[in-house]
Design a protein around this motif. Structure first.
Motif, short mmCIF file in Angstrom:
data_model
loop_
_atom_site.label_atom_id
_atom_site.label_comp_id
_atom_site.label_asym_id
_atom_site.label_seq_id
_atom_site.Cartn_x
_atom_site.Cartn_y
_atom_site.Cartn_z
N ARG A 191 5.29 -8.72 -2.55
CA ARG A 191 5.15 -7.45 -1.82
C ARG A 191 5.45 -6.27 -2.74
NH1 ARG A 191 8.07 -10.15 2.44
NH2 ARG A 191 9.90 -9.04 1.72
N LYS A 192 6.48 -6.42 -3.57
CA LYS A 192 6.85 -5.35 -4.48
C LYS A 192 5.74 -5.11 -5.50
CE LYS A 192 10.78 -3.90 -7.27
NZ LYS A 192 12.07 -4.28 -7.80
N ARG A 193 5.14 -6.19 -6.00
CA ARG A 193 4.04 -6.07 -6.96
C ARG A 193 2.83 -5.40 -6.30
NH1 ARG A 193 2.30 -11.50 -9.29
NH2 ARG A 193 4.45 -11.44 -9.98
N ALA A 194 2.54 -5.74 -5.06
CA ALA A 194 1.41 -5.14 -4.36
C ALA A 194 1.65 -3.65 -4.12
CB ALA A 194 1.20 -5.86 -3.02
N ARG A 195 2.88 -3.28 -3.82
CA ARG A 195 3.21 -1.87 -3.61
C ARG A 195 3.02 -1.08 -4.90
NH1 ARG A 195 8.81 -1.69 -2.14
NH2 ARG A 195 8.50 -3.65 -1.11
N LYS A 196 3.38 -1.68 -6.05
CA LYS A 196 3.22 -0.99 -7.32
C LYS A 196 1.76 -0.75 -7.65
CE LYS A 196 7.26 -2.01 -10.10
NZ LYS A 196 7.75 -2.71 -11.30
N THR A 197 0.90 -1.72 -7.35
CA THR A 197 -0.51 -1.58 -7.68
C THR A 197 -1.18 -0.55 -6.78
OG1 THR A 197 -1.12 -3.45 -6.28
CG2 THR A 197 -0.75 -3.89 -8.61
N ARG A 198 -0.71 -0.41 -5.55
CA ARG A 198 -1.28 0.60 -4.63
C ARG A 198 -0.91 2.00 -5.04
NH1 ARG A 198 0.69 -0.76 0.91
NH2 ARG A 198 1.63 -2.60 0.06
N SER A 199 0.26 2.17 -5.61
CA SER A 199 0.73 3.53 -5.95
C SER A 199 0.09 4.09 -7.18
CB SER A 199 2.23 3.50 -6.19
OG SER A 199 2.89 3.12 -5.02
#
Length: 70
Positions: A62-70
């Motif tokens: 989830r943390k990795r996905a949040r980073k890629t969205r930002s």
């Protein structure tokens, strides 16, 4: 030899290799303990450890996905 690796590389090895292997082993032991003696203390502890490692892995994703969205 471990001391000569950089901190970033050691962290990567830990997250990319060691934790998935440990999670796999704990999951296998948990399933075997549940099959042999479903209500035993060791089976419940292994099950809790397995779910903890699973939540850790999903939190990382989830943390990795949040980073890629930002």
């Amino acid at each position: 030899m471990w001391a000569f690796l950089s901190t970033r590389l050691r962290t990567w090895v830990l997250f990319a290799v060691a934790i998935p292997v440990i999670r796999y082993l704990v999951h296998r032991f948990s399933e075997a303990a549940q099959r042999k003696r479903p209500g035993s203390r060791s089976a419940s502890l292994l099950s809790k450890a397995d779910s903890t490692l699973a939540s850790f892995a999903s939190r990382r994703e989830r943390k990795r996905a949040r980073k890629t969205r930002s």
